[in-house]
Design an enzyme around this catalytic site. Structure first.
Site, mmCIF file in Angstrom:
data_model
loop_
_atom_site.group_PDB
_atom_site.id
_atom_site.type_symbol
_atom_site.label_atom_id
_atom_site.label_comp_id
_atom_site.label_asym_id
_atom_site.label_seq_id
_atom_site.Cartn_x
_atom_site.Cartn_y
_atom_site.Cartn_z
ATOM 1 C CE LYS A 145 5.721 -0.934 10.019
ATOM 2 N NZ LYS A 145 4.757 -0.199 9.215
ATOM 3 C CD GLU A 181 9.236 -5.965 7.260
ATOM 4 O OE1 GLU A 181 8.933 -4.877 6.710
ATOM 5 O OE2 GLU A 181 9.037 -6.197 8.471
ATOM 6 N N GLY A 198 -4.853 -1.670 4.954
ATOM 7 C CA GLY A 198 -4.058 -2.795 4.470
ATOM 8 C C GLY A 198 -4.717 -4.140 4.721
ATOM 9 N NE ARG A 199 -6.294 -3.738 10.904
ATOM 10 C CZ ARG A 199 -5.668 -2.574 11.000
ATOM 11 N NH1 ARG A 199 -4.542 -2.379 10.322
ATOM 12 N NH2 ARG A 199 -6.136 -1.593 11.746
ATOM 13 C CE LYS A 224 -3.436 2.331 2.800
ATOM 14 N NZ LYS A 224 -4.321 2.347 3.940
ATOM 15 C CG HIS A 258 -4.384 -35.853 16.722
ATOM 16 N ND1 HIS A 258 -4.495 -37.084 17.325
ATOM 17 C CD2 HIS A 258 -5.455 -35.741 15.890
ATOM 18 C CE1 HIS A 258 -5.574 -37.705 16.856
ATOM 19 N NE2 HIS A 258 -6.177 -36.900 15.986
ATOM 20 C CD GLU A 301 -1.753 -4.303 11.486
ATOM 21 O OE1 GLU A 301 -2.327 -4.114 10.402
ATOM 22 O OE2 GLU A 301 -0.547 -4.597 11.548
HETATM 23 O O1 F6P Z 1 2.570 -3.841 9.920
HETATM 24 C C1 F6P Z 1 1.908 -2.682 9.623
HETATM 25 C C2 F6P Z 1 1.357 -2.624 8.249
HETATM 26 O O2 F6P Z 1 1.202 -1.289 7.940
HETATM 27 C C3 F6P Z 1 0.064 -3.385 8.051
HETATM 28 O O3 F6P Z 1 -1.026 -2.687 8.518
HETATM 29 C C4 F6P Z 1 0.078 -3.575 6.582
HETATM 30 O O4 F6P Z 1 -0.861 -4.523 6.181
HETATM 31 C C5 F6P Z 1 1.515 -3.993 6.369
HETATM 32 O O5 F6P Z 1 2.243 -3.191 7.280
HETATM 33 C C6 F6P Z 1 2.050 -3.823 4.987
HETATM 34 O O6 F6P Z 1 1.991 -2.490 4.572
HETATM 35 P P1 F6P Z 1 2.182 -2.083 3.065
HETATM 36 O O7 F6P Z 1 1.081 -2.697 2.279
HETATM 37 O O8 F6P Z 1 2.142 -0.597 3.049
HETATM 38 O O9 F6P Z 1 3.518 -2.611 2.602
#
Ligand code: F6P
Length: 532
Positions: A497, A200, A252-253, A194, A369, A338
Protein backbone atom coordinates in the site's frame (compact mmCIF):
# COMPACT_ATOMS: atom_id res chain seq x y z
CA UNK A 1 4.90 -31.88 20.90
CA UNK A 2 5.64 -31.23 17.22
CA UNK A 3 8.40 -33.86 17.45
CA UNK A 4 6.01 -36.55 18.59
CA UNK A 5 3.64 -35.79 15.77
CA UNK A 6 6.46 -35.82 13.25
CA UNK A 7 7.71 -39.14 14.60
CA UNK A 8 4.23 -40.61 14.35
CA UNK A 9 3.89 -39.28 10.82
CA UNK A 10 7.20 -40.86 9.82
CA UNK A 11 5.85 -44.21 10.97
CA UNK A 12 2.58 -44.01 9.04
CA UNK A 13 3.49 -41.86 6.04
CA UNK A 14 3.82 -44.77 3.61
CA UNK A 15 0.66 -46.51 4.71
CA UNK A 16 -2.32 -46.56 2.36
CA UNK A 17 -4.98 -45.02 4.55
CA UNK A 18 -7.78 -46.85 2.77
CA UNK A 19 -6.61 -49.88 4.76
CA UNK A 20 -7.91 -48.05 7.86
CA UNK A 21 -11.38 -47.71 6.41
CA UNK A 22 -13.56 -50.41 7.89
CA UNK A 23 -17.23 -50.35 8.86
CA UNK A 24 -16.52 -48.52 12.13
CA UNK A 25 -14.23 -45.78 10.87
CA UNK A 26 -16.99 -43.55 9.47
CA UNK A 27 -18.51 -43.17 12.92
CA UNK A 28 -15.19 -42.85 14.73
CA UNK A 29 -13.54 -40.40 12.35
CA UNK A 30 -16.34 -37.94 11.81
CA UNK A 31 -18.00 -35.33 13.97
CA UNK A 32 -21.53 -34.08 13.77
CA UNK A 33 -23.10 -30.90 15.04
CA UNK A 34 -26.84 -30.87 14.58
CA UNK A 35 -27.43 -31.64 10.93
CA UNK A 36 -23.87 -30.82 9.82
CA UNK A 37 -21.35 -33.63 9.33
CA UNK A 38 -17.56 -33.35 9.15
CA UNK A 39 -16.22 -36.59 7.71
CA UNK A 40 -12.46 -37.16 7.81
CA UNK A 41 -12.40 -40.91 7.31
CA UNK A 42 -10.47 -40.40 4.08
CA UNK A 43 -7.31 -39.10 5.75
CA UNK A 44 -4.28 -40.82 7.22
CA UNK A 45 -5.23 -39.72 10.72
CA UNK A 46 -5.57 -42.67 13.10
CA UNK A 47 -6.36 -42.95 16.80
CA UNK A 48 -2.77 -42.17 17.82
CA UNK A 49 -2.46 -39.28 15.38
CA UNK A 50 -5.71 -37.76 16.54
CA UNK A 51 -4.70 -38.06 20.19
CA UNK A 52 -1.37 -36.34 19.47
CA UNK A 53 -3.13 -33.59 17.56
CA UNK A 54 -5.53 -33.03 20.44
CA UNK A 55 -2.52 -32.92 22.81
CA UNK A 56 -1.11 -30.17 20.63
CA UNK A 57 -4.29 -28.23 20.99
CA UNK A 58 -4.27 -28.67 24.76
CA UNK A 59 -0.61 -27.84 25.21
CA UNK A 60 -0.90 -24.66 23.17
CA UNK A 61 -3.73 -23.40 25.39
CA UNK A 62 -6.50 -23.23 22.80
CA UNK A 63 -9.27 -23.52 25.41
CA UNK A 64 -7.96 -20.63 27.50
CA UNK A 65 -7.43 -18.46 24.42
CA UNK A 66 -10.91 -19.31 23.15
CA UNK A 67 -12.44 -18.31 26.47
CA UNK A 68 -10.38 -15.11 26.47
CA UNK A 69 -11.65 -14.28 22.98
CA UNK A 70 -15.30 -14.75 23.90
CA UNK A 71 -14.71 -12.78 27.12
CA UNK A 72 -13.47 -9.72 25.22
CA UNK A 73 -9.83 -9.89 26.32
CA UNK A 74 -7.33 -8.14 24.00
CA UNK A 75 -6.08 -11.31 22.27
CA UNK A 76 -5.10 -9.30 19.18
CA UNK A 77 -1.93 -8.40 21.03
CA UNK A 78 -0.07 -6.55 18.26
CA UNK A 79 -2.93 -4.06 17.97
CA UNK A 80 -4.07 -4.23 21.60
CA UNK A 81 -7.62 -5.13 20.63
CA UNK A 82 -10.30 -7.58 21.63
CA UNK A 83 -11.62 -9.97 18.98
CA UNK A 84 -15.35 -9.98 19.30
CA UNK A 85 -17.08 -10.59 15.98
CA UNK A 86 -18.94 -13.27 17.96
CA UNK A 87 -20.73 -10.46 19.86
CA UNK A 88 -22.36 -9.37 16.58
CA UNK A 89 -24.30 -12.64 16.50
CA UNK A 90 -24.85 -12.99 20.23
CA UNK A 91 -28.57 -12.46 19.66
CA UNK A 92 -29.86 -13.85 22.92
CA UNK A 93 -26.65 -14.31 24.81
CA UNK A 94 -25.61 -12.49 27.94
CA UNK A 95 -23.49 -9.39 28.30
CA UNK A 96 -20.09 -9.20 26.63
CA UNK A 97 -17.62 -6.84 28.24
CA UNK A 98 -14.71 -4.95 26.76
CA UNK A 99 -12.72 -2.96 29.34
CA UNK A 100 -15.54 -3.45 31.84
CA UNK A 101 -18.27 -2.18 29.53
CA UNK A 102 -21.05 -4.33 28.08
CA UNK A 103 -20.95 -3.97 24.31
CA UNK A 104 -24.23 -5.77 23.65
CA UNK A 105 -26.59 -2.76 23.98
CA UNK A 106 -24.60 -0.99 21.25
CA UNK A 107 -24.50 -4.09 19.05
CA UNK A 108 -28.24 -4.67 19.32
CA UNK A 109 -29.01 -0.99 18.80
CA UNK A 110 -26.99 -0.95 15.56
CA UNK A 111 -28.66 -4.17 14.44
CA UNK A 112 -32.08 -2.59 15.04
CA UNK A 113 -31.07 0.52 13.06
CA UNK A 114 -29.83 -1.66 10.21
CA UNK A 115 -33.10 -3.59 10.23
CA UNK A 116 -35.19 -0.41 10.14
CA UNK A 117 -33.18 0.98 7.26
CA UNK A 118 -33.19 -2.33 5.35
CA UNK A 119 -36.95 -2.61 5.79
CA UNK A 120 -37.42 1.00 4.67
CA UNK A 121 -35.40 0.32 1.53
CA UNK A 122 -37.07 -3.01 0.80
CA UNK A 123 -40.59 -1.68 1.38
CA UNK A 124 -40.04 1.55 -0.53
CA UNK A 125 -40.34 3.95 2.41
CA UNK A 126 -36.77 5.05 1.76
CA UNK A 127 -36.75 6.30 -1.82
CA UNK A 128 -34.25 7.54 -4.34
CA UNK A 129 -34.99 10.62 -6.42
CA UNK A 130 -36.73 8.35 -8.94
CA UNK A 131 -38.69 6.29 -6.41
CA UNK A 132 -38.25 2.87 -4.81
CA UNK A 133 -34.64 1.62 -4.63
CA UNK A 134 -34.07 -1.02 -7.29
CA UNK A 135 -30.28 -1.43 -6.95
CA UNK A 136 -27.85 -1.42 -4.06
CA UNK A 137 -24.16 -0.91 -4.84
CA UNK A 138 -21.78 -1.99 -2.08
CA UNK A 139 -18.40 -0.33 -2.53
CA UNK A 140 -15.73 -1.96 -0.38
CA UNK A 141 -12.76 -4.29 -0.65
CA UNK A 142 -11.37 -7.28 1.23
CA UNK A 143 -13.46 -7.91 4.32
CA UNK A 144 -15.79 -5.08 3.31
CA UNK A 145 -16.67 -6.90 0.11
CA UNK A 146 -15.91 -10.62 0.11
CA UNK A 147 -18.27 -11.61 2.93
CA UNK A 148 -21.46 -9.93 1.71
CA UNK A 149 -20.63 -10.66 -1.95
CA UNK A 150 -20.16 -14.35 -1.15
CA UNK A 151 -23.29 -14.53 1.02
CA UNK A 152 -25.58 -12.67 -1.40
CA UNK A 153 -24.67 -15.32 -4.00
CA UNK A 154 -24.99 -18.14 -1.50
CA UNK A 155 -28.46 -17.07 -0.43
CA UNK A 156 -29.77 -16.31 -3.92
CA UNK A 157 -32.83 -18.56 -3.37
CA UNK A 158 -33.87 -16.19 -0.54
CA UNK A 159 -33.16 -12.96 -2.44
CA UNK A 160 -36.37 -10.91 -2.62
CA UNK A 161 -34.97 -7.39 -2.11
CA UNK A 162 -33.27 -4.94 -4.47
CA UNK A 163 -30.56 -6.14 -6.86
CA UNK A 164 -27.14 -6.05 -5.18
CA UNK A 165 -23.88 -5.19 -6.89
CA UNK A 166 -20.37 -5.24 -5.49
CA UNK A 167 -17.56 -2.93 -6.54
CA UNK A 168 -14.15 -3.65 -5.03
CA UNK A 169 -11.26 -3.28 -7.48
CA UNK A 170 -9.68 0.13 -8.10
CA UNK A 171 -9.59 -0.95 -11.75
CA UNK A 172 -12.10 1.47 -13.32
CA UNK A 173 -13.51 -1.45 -15.29
CA UNK A 174 -15.12 -2.72 -12.09
CA UNK A 175 -17.02 0.40 -11.04
CA UNK A 176 -17.87 1.33 -14.64
CA UNK A 177 -19.44 -2.06 -15.34
CA UNK A 178 -21.71 -1.77 -12.29
CA UNK A 179 -22.72 1.87 -12.73
CA UNK A 180 -23.53 1.19 -16.39
CA UNK A 181 -26.38 -1.12 -15.41
CA UNK A 182 -27.77 1.02 -12.55
CA UNK A 183 -30.14 3.95 -12.66
CA UNK A 184 -28.75 6.71 -10.40
CA UNK A 185 -32.27 7.81 -9.50
CA UNK A 186 -33.15 4.47 -7.91
CA UNK A 187 -29.74 3.32 -6.65
CA UNK A 188 -28.46 3.29 -3.09
CA UNK A 189 -24.67 3.36 -2.74
CA UNK A 190 -23.23 1.80 0.40
CA UNK A 191 -19.63 2.77 1.12
CA UNK A 192 -18.26 -0.07 3.22
CA UNK A 193 -14.91 0.57 4.81
CA UNK A 194 -13.91 -0.11 8.37
CA UNK A 195 -11.21 2.56 8.26
CA UNK A 196 -12.80 4.79 5.59
CA UNK A 197 -9.31 5.42 4.25
CA UNK A 198 -8.78 2.48 1.90
CA UNK A 199 -7.66 4.02 -1.37
CA UNK A 200 -9.57 1.64 -3.64
CA UNK A 201 -12.84 2.15 -1.80
CA UNK A 202 -12.55 5.90 -1.44
CA UNK A 203 -11.63 6.28 -5.12
CA UNK A 204 -14.60 4.18 -6.23
CA UNK A 205 -16.90 6.00 -3.78
CA UNK A 206 -15.94 9.36 -5.26
CA UNK A 207 -16.50 8.01 -8.77
CA UNK A 208 -19.97 6.85 -7.73
CA UNK A 209 -20.64 10.23 -6.11
CA UNK A 210 -19.74 12.03 -9.35
CA UNK A 211 -21.89 9.61 -11.36
CA UNK A 212 -24.85 10.15 -9.06
CA UNK A 213 -24.41 13.95 -9.07
CA UNK A 214 -24.78 14.04 -12.86
CA UNK A 215 -28.46 13.08 -12.52
CA UNK A 216 -29.55 13.38 -8.92
CA UNK A 217 -30.03 16.72 -7.16
CA UNK A 218 -28.97 15.49 -3.72
CA UNK A 219 -26.62 12.53 -4.29
CA UNK A 220 -25.57 12.37 -0.63
CA UNK A 221 -29.14 11.37 0.23
CA UNK A 222 -28.64 8.10 -1.67
CA UNK A 223 -25.42 7.16 0.12
CA UNK A 224 -24.96 5.13 3.28
CA UNK A 225 -21.73 4.22 5.08
CA UNK A 226 -20.53 1.24 7.10
CA UNK A 227 -17.48 2.15 9.13
CA UNK A 228 -15.76 2.54 12.47
CA UNK A 229 -14.67 6.07 11.46
CA UNK A 230 -17.70 8.28 11.89
CA UNK A 231 -15.68 11.52 11.58
CA UNK A 232 -14.57 10.45 8.11
CA UNK A 233 -18.04 9.39 6.97
CA UNK A 234 -19.30 12.82 8.02
CA UNK A 235 -16.47 14.50 6.09
CA UNK A 236 -17.55 12.50 3.03
CA UNK A 237 -21.01 14.02 3.41
CA UNK A 238 -23.04 11.03 4.55
CA UNK A 239 -25.83 11.80 6.98
CA UNK A 240 -25.25 10.13 10.39
CA UNK A 241 -28.71 8.52 10.20
CA UNK A 242 -27.37 6.37 7.37
CA UNK A 243 -24.02 5.59 8.98
CA UNK A 244 -23.77 2.22 10.68
CA UNK A 245 -20.77 2.01 12.93
CA UNK A 246 -18.87 -0.81 14.54
CA UNK A 247 -15.95 -1.08 16.88
CA UNK A 248 -12.29 -1.87 16.32
CA UNK A 249 -12.79 -5.27 17.98
CA UNK A 250 -14.39 -6.47 14.74
CA UNK A 251 -11.70 -7.43 12.23
CA UNK A 252 -12.40 -6.59 8.57
CA UNK A 253 -12.50 -10.22 7.43
CA UNK A 254 -14.75 -11.13 10.37
CA UNK A 255 -17.18 -8.27 9.90
CA UNK A 256 -20.04 -9.54 7.76
CA UNK A 257 -22.19 -10.24 10.84
CA UNK A 258 -22.65 -6.54 11.56
CA UNK A 259 -23.06 -3.40 9.42
CA UNK A 260 -20.84 -4.82 6.66
CA UNK A 261 -23.67 -7.33 6.11
CA UNK A 262 -26.19 -4.55 5.31
CA UNK A 263 -26.34 -5.34 1.57
CA UNK A 264 -27.04 -8.99 2.43
CA UNK A 265 -29.80 -7.93 4.81
CA UNK A 266 -31.34 -5.78 2.08
CA UNK A 267 -31.17 -8.69 -0.36
CA UNK A 268 -32.68 -11.42 1.82
CA UNK A 269 -34.57 -9.50 4.48
CA UNK A 270 -34.15 -9.22 8.22
CA UNK A 271 -35.56 -12.65 9.12
CA UNK A 272 -33.17 -14.51 6.83
CA UNK A 273 -30.29 -12.32 8.05
CA UNK A 274 -31.17 -13.16 11.64
CA UNK A 275 -31.29 -16.87 10.75
CA UNK A 276 -27.78 -16.45 9.31
CA UNK A 277 -26.62 -14.89 12.61
CA UNK A 278 -28.32 -17.65 14.58
CA UNK A 279 -26.51 -20.31 12.60
CA UNK A 280 -23.19 -18.68 13.46
CA UNK A 281 -24.22 -18.27 17.07
CA UNK A 282 -25.09 -21.97 17.23
CA UNK A 283 -21.59 -22.78 15.95
CA UNK A 284 -20.11 -20.46 18.62
CA UNK A 285 -21.96 -22.36 21.33
CA UNK A 286 -20.81 -25.68 19.89
CA UNK A 287 -17.20 -24.46 19.66
CA UNK A 288 -17.25 -23.38 23.30
CA UNK A 289 -18.84 -26.54 24.66
CA UNK A 290 -18.11 -29.64 22.57
CA UNK A 291 -15.29 -32.03 23.44
CA UNK A 292 -12.37 -31.57 21.11
CA UNK A 293 -12.90 -34.82 19.20
CA UNK A 294 -16.56 -33.83 18.61
CA UNK A 295 -15.78 -30.18 18.01
CA UNK A 296 -16.09 -29.34 14.31
CA UNK A 297 -13.89 -26.20 14.22
CA UNK A 298 -11.21 -27.84 16.38
CA UNK A 299 -11.13 -31.03 14.32
CA UNK A 300 -11.12 -29.14 11.02
CA UNK A 301 -8.18 -27.10 12.32
CA UNK A 302 -6.28 -30.20 13.47
CA UNK A 303 -6.84 -31.89 10.12
CA UNK A 304 -5.46 -28.73 8.47
CA UNK A 305 -2.41 -28.77 10.74
CA UNK A 306 -1.84 -32.47 10.11
CA UNK A 307 -1.85 -31.91 6.35
CA UNK A 308 0.09 -28.66 6.22
CA UNK A 309 2.55 -28.54 9.10
CA UNK A 310 3.03 -32.31 9.58
CA UNK A 311 2.59 -33.90 6.13
CA UNK A 312 4.00 -30.81 4.38
CA UNK A 313 1.16 -30.30 1.89
CA UNK A 314 1.45 -26.58 1.12
CA UNK A 315 -2.02 -25.91 -0.27
CA UNK A 316 -5.57 -27.00 0.33
CA UNK A 317 -8.40 -26.97 -2.14
CA UNK A 318 -11.89 -25.95 -1.05
CA UNK A 319 -14.33 -27.55 -3.44
CA UNK A 320 -18.00 -26.74 -2.86
CA UNK A 321 -20.35 -29.10 -4.69
CA UNK A 322 -22.84 -26.35 -4.18
CA UNK A 323 -22.82 -23.69 -6.85
CA UNK A 324 -24.33 -21.19 -4.44
CA UNK A 325 -20.97 -21.29 -2.63
CA UNK A 326 -19.03 -20.32 -5.74
CA UNK A 327 -17.41 -17.36 -3.93
CA UNK A 328 -16.59 -19.32 -0.78
CA UNK A 329 -13.01 -20.14 -1.89
CA UNK A 330 -12.32 -16.43 -2.54
CA UNK A 331 -13.85 -15.52 0.81
CA UNK A 332 -11.76 -18.17 2.58
CA UNK A 333 -8.61 -16.97 0.86
CA UNK A 334 -8.84 -13.73 2.79
CA UNK A 335 -10.16 -15.31 5.98
CA UNK A 336 -7.44 -17.96 6.17
CA UNK A 337 -4.48 -16.43 4.37
CA UNK A 338 -4.74 -12.89 5.77
CA UNK A 339 -5.25 -14.38 9.22
CA UNK A 340 -2.63 -17.13 9.32
CA UNK A 341 -0.16 -16.17 6.60
CA UNK A 342 2.51 -14.97 9.05
CA UNK A 343 6.09 -16.00 9.74
CA UNK A 344 6.48 -14.49 13.19
CA UNK A 345 4.86 -15.76 16.33
CA UNK A 346 3.04 -13.60 18.88
CA UNK A 347 6.26 -13.12 20.90
CA UNK A 348 8.20 -11.88 17.86
CA UNK A 349 10.20 -15.08 17.24
CA UNK A 350 10.36 -16.88 13.91
CA UNK A 351 7.59 -19.42 13.53
CA UNK A 352 9.03 -22.91 14.22
CA UNK A 353 6.74 -24.45 11.59
CA UNK A 354 5.20 -23.31 8.32
CA UNK A 355 2.47 -20.65 8.38
CA UNK A 356 -1.04 -21.40 7.14
CA UNK A 357 -1.57 -23.00 3.74
CA UNK A 358 -2.43 -21.56 0.35
CA UNK A 359 -6.21 -21.89 0.04
CA UNK A 360 -7.83 -22.11 -3.36
CA UNK A 361 -10.71 -23.74 -5.18
CA UNK A 362 -13.70 -23.59 -7.45
CA UNK A 363 -17.09 -25.21 -7.30
CA UNK A 364 -17.49 -28.81 -8.41
CA UNK A 365 -18.13 -30.00 -11.04
CA UNK A 366 -16.45 -27.13 -12.92
CA UNK A 367 -13.12 -27.82 -11.23
CA UNK A 368 -13.26 -31.43 -12.39
CA UNK A 369 -12.93 -30.23 -15.97
CA UNK A 370 -10.09 -27.86 -15.14
CA UNK A 371 -7.57 -28.60 -12.40
CA UNK A 372 -8.61 -31.97 -10.94
CA UNK A 373 -6.18 -33.61 -13.37
CA UNK A 374 -3.35 -32.26 -11.22
CA UNK A 375 -5.12 -33.17 -7.98
CA UNK A 376 -5.40 -36.79 -9.13
CA UNK A 377 -2.16 -37.33 -11.03
CA UNK A 378 0.15 -34.39 -10.25
CA UNK A 379 3.26 -35.04 -8.19
CA UNK A 380 2.17 -32.95 -5.20
CA UNK A 381 -0.55 -33.98 -2.78
CA UNK A 382 -3.37 -31.46 -2.37
CA UNK A 383 -5.77 -32.16 0.50
CA UNK A 384 -9.31 -31.41 -0.63
CA UNK A 385 -12.25 -30.10 1.35
CA UNK A 386 -15.58 -30.96 -0.23
CA UNK A 387 -18.82 -29.24 0.79
CA UNK A 388 -22.07 -30.81 -0.28
CA UNK A 389 -25.78 -30.36 0.40
CA UNK A 390 -28.18 -33.29 0.38
CA UNK A 391 -30.74 -31.12 -1.41
CA UNK A 392 -30.60 -28.12 -3.67
CA UNK A 393 -33.33 -25.51 -4.01
CA UNK A 394 -34.62 -26.75 -7.37
CA UNK A 395 -37.09 -29.46 -6.37
CA UNK A 396 -38.05 -30.15 -9.97
CA UNK A 397 -34.38 -30.80 -10.83
CA UNK A 398 -33.54 -33.06 -7.91
CA UNK A 399 -32.26 -35.78 -10.26
CA UNK A 400 -29.61 -33.29 -11.40
CA UNK A 401 -28.68 -32.61 -7.79
CA UNK A 402 -28.24 -36.34 -7.22
CA UNK A 403 -25.78 -36.39 -10.12
CA UNK A 404 -23.90 -33.52 -8.46
CA UNK A 405 -23.70 -35.46 -5.18
CA UNK A 406 -22.54 -38.61 -6.99
CA UNK A 407 -19.75 -36.56 -8.55
CA UNK A 408 -18.67 -35.22 -5.18
CA UNK A 409 -18.52 -38.65 -3.58
CA UNK A 410 -16.80 -40.11 -6.63
CA UNK A 411 -13.98 -37.60 -6.32
CA UNK A 412 -13.12 -38.41 -2.72
CA UNK A 413 -13.42 -42.12 -3.49
CA UNK A 414 -11.09 -41.78 -6.49
CA UNK A 415 -8.60 -39.69 -4.52
CA UNK A 416 -8.43 -42.32 -1.80
CA UNK A 417 -8.45 -45.54 -3.81
CA UNK A 418 -6.84 -44.47 -7.05
CA UNK A 419 -6.34 -47.07 -9.75
CA UNK A 420 -3.37 -49.46 -9.78
CA UNK A 421 -1.37 -50.58 -12.79
CA UNK A 422 -3.03 -53.99 -13.06
CA UNK A 423 -6.49 -52.42 -13.20
CA UNK A 424 -5.32 -49.79 -15.67
CA UNK A 425 -3.79 -52.53 -17.86
CA UNK A 426 -6.94 -54.66 -17.72
CA UNK A 427 -9.11 -51.76 -18.85
CA UNK A 428 -7.22 -51.33 -22.11
CA UNK A 429 -5.86 -54.84 -22.74
CA UNK A 430 -8.25 -55.27 -25.67
CA UNK A 431 -6.74 -52.27 -27.44
CA UNK A 432 -3.00 -52.46 -26.80
CA UNK A 433 -0.35 -55.09 -26.21
CA UNK A 434 3.22 -55.57 -24.97
CA UNK A 435 5.31 -52.40 -24.52
CA UNK A 436 2.56 -50.14 -25.82
CA UNK A 437 0.12 -51.65 -23.33
CA UNK A 438 2.58 -50.89 -20.50
CA UNK A 439 3.14 -47.34 -21.67
CA UNK A 440 -0.54 -46.59 -22.13
CA UNK A 441 -1.46 -48.23 -18.84
CA UNK A 442 0.99 -46.12 -16.85
CA UNK A 443 -0.75 -42.96 -18.03
CA UNK A 444 -4.00 -44.33 -16.64
CA UNK A 445 -2.70 -45.05 -13.13
CA UNK A 446 -4.04 -42.97 -10.23
CA UNK A 447 -1.74 -43.29 -7.23
CA UNK A 448 -4.58 -42.60 -4.82
CA UNK A 449 -3.90 -42.28 -1.09
CA UNK A 450 -4.81 -38.59 -1.40
CA UNK A 451 -6.70 -37.18 1.57
CA UNK A 452 -9.95 -35.29 1.66
CA UNK A 453 -12.61 -34.22 4.11
CA UNK A 454 -16.30 -33.78 3.37
CA UNK A 455 -18.61 -31.30 5.06
CA UNK A 456 -22.20 -32.33 4.43
CA UNK A 457 -25.47 -30.63 5.36
CA UNK A 458 -29.12 -30.96 4.33
CA UNK A 459 -29.52 -27.72 2.35
CA UNK A 460 -27.82 -24.33 2.12
CA UNK A 461 -30.21 -22.22 4.19
CA UNK A 462 -29.27 -18.92 5.88
CA UNK A 463 -28.87 -20.82 9.17
CA UNK A 464 -26.55 -23.41 7.60
CA UNK A 465 -24.50 -20.70 5.85
CA UNK A 466 -24.00 -19.00 9.22
CA UNK A 467 -22.78 -22.30 10.65
CA UNK A 468 -20.37 -22.89 7.78
CA UNK A 469 -18.77 -19.45 7.97
CA UNK A 470 -18.44 -19.54 11.77
CA UNK A 471 -16.96 -23.04 11.46
CA UNK A 472 -14.22 -21.68 9.22
CA UNK A 473 -13.67 -18.61 11.42
CA UNK A 474 -13.08 -20.78 14.47
CA UNK A 475 -10.93 -23.18 12.48
CA UNK A 476 -8.68 -20.24 11.61
CA UNK A 477 -8.62 -19.23 15.28
CA UNK A 478 -7.56 -22.71 16.44
CA UNK A 479 -4.90 -23.03 13.75
CA UNK A 480 -3.58 -19.59 14.68
CA UNK A 481 -3.33 -20.41 18.39
CA UNK A 482 -1.61 -23.75 17.73
CA UNK A 483 0.88 -22.05 15.40
CA UNK A 484 1.40 -19.30 17.99
CA UNK A 485 0.54 -16.43 15.66
CA UNK A 486 -1.84 -13.50 15.87
CA UNK A 487 -4.65 -14.28 13.40
CA UNK A 488 -6.17 -10.81 13.76
CA UNK A 489 -3.62 -8.36 12.39
CA UNK A 490 -2.49 -8.00 8.76
CA UNK A 491 0.80 -6.12 8.65
CA UNK A 492 1.72 -8.00 5.49
CA UNK A 493 -0.59 -5.86 3.37
CA UNK A 494 0.97 -2.55 4.41
CA UNK A 495 4.21 -2.39 2.42
CA UNK A 496 2.53 -2.69 -0.96
CA UNK A 497 0.00 0.00 0.00
CA UNK A 498 2.82 2.42 0.96
CA UNK A 499 4.76 1.76 -2.20
CA UNK A 500 1.66 2.21 -4.39
CA UNK A 501 1.10 5.63 -2.84
CA UNK A 502 4.72 6.56 -3.58
CA UNK A 503 4.53 5.22 -7.11
CA UNK A 504 1.35 7.01 -8.13
CA UNK A 505 3.09 10.34 -9.04
CA UNK A 506 5.85 8.40 -10.79
CA UNK A 507 3.31 6.53 -12.93
CA UNK A 508 1.52 9.81 -13.65
CA UNK A 509 4.83 11.28 -14.83
CA UNK A 510 4.75 14.02 -12.18
CA UNK A 511 7.87 12.61 -10.52
CA UNK A 512 10.88 10.96 -12.19
CA UNK A 513 11.79 7.31 -11.74
CA UNK A 514 15.06 8.36 -10.04
CA UNK A 515 15.76 6.23 -7.02
CA UNK A 516 13.52 3.39 -8.22
CA UNK A 517 15.11 0.01 -8.85
CA UNK A 518 16.01 -0.77 -12.45
CA UNK A 519 13.19 -3.22 -12.93
CA UNK A 520 10.42 -0.94 -11.67
CA UNK A 521 11.82 2.04 -13.57
CA UNK A 522 11.87 0.02 -16.80
CA UNK A 523 8.27 -1.17 -16.29
CA UNK A 524 7.13 2.41 -15.65
CA UNK A 525 8.98 3.45 -18.81
CA UNK A 526 7.28 0.77 -20.90
CA UNK A 527 3.81 1.60 -19.59
CA UNK A 528 4.38 5.35 -20.08
CA UNK A 529 5.46 4.80 -23.67
CA UNK A 530 2.23 2.88 -24.14
CA UNK A 531 -0.03 5.56 -22.73
CA UNK A 532 -0.41 5.03 -18.98
O1 F6P B 1 -6.09 -5.37 2.79
C1 F6P B 1 -6.09 -5.04 4.12
C2 F6P B 1 -7.42 -4.70 4.67
O2 F6P B 1 -7.20 -3.92 5.79
C3 F6P B 1 -8.29 -5.89 5.00
O3 F6P B 1 -7.94 -6.48 6.20
C4 F6P B 1 -9.63 -5.26 5.01
O4 F6P B 1 -10.64 -6.22 4.98
C5 F6P B 1 -9.54 -4.42 3.76
O5 F6P B 1 -8.21 -3.94 3.76
C6 F6P B 1 -10.51 -3.28 3.67
O6 F6P B 1 -10.35 -2.39 4.73
P1 F6P B 1 -11.43 -1.29 5.05
O7 F6P B 1 -12.69 -1.98 5.42
O8 F6P B 1 -10.86 -0.50 6.17
O9 F6P B 1 -11.63 -0.45 3.82
Amino acid sequence: MWEELRAHHAQVADRRFETLVDADRAAAFSAQFGDMLLDYTKTNIDVTGRALLIDLLEQTGVAAKRDAMFAGKPINETEGRAVLHTALRNLDGGPVEVDGEDVMPGVLDTLARMENFANDVRDGRFKGQGGKITDVVNIGIGGSDLGPAMAVKALAPYHDGPRCHFVSNVDPADVAAVLRVCDPETTLVIVASKTFTTIETMTNARTAQTWMAQTVTDPGAQFAALSTAEDKTAAFGIDPTRVFGFEDWVGGRYSMWGPIGLSLMMAVGVDAFRAFLRGAQAMDTHFKAADWSENLPAMLALIGIWHNQICGYATRAVLPYDNLLSRLPAYLQQLEMESNGKGVSMDGADLPVHSGPVVWGEPGTNGQHAFYQLIHQGTRVIPCEFLVAARGHEDDLHHQHQLLVANCLAQSEALMGGRDLDTARAKIADRFEDAELERQARHRVFVGNRPSVTIAYPQLTPFVLGKIIALYEHRVFVEGVVLGINSYDQWGVELGKELATNLQPVVEGVQPTDGKDGSTAALVGFLQKNGV
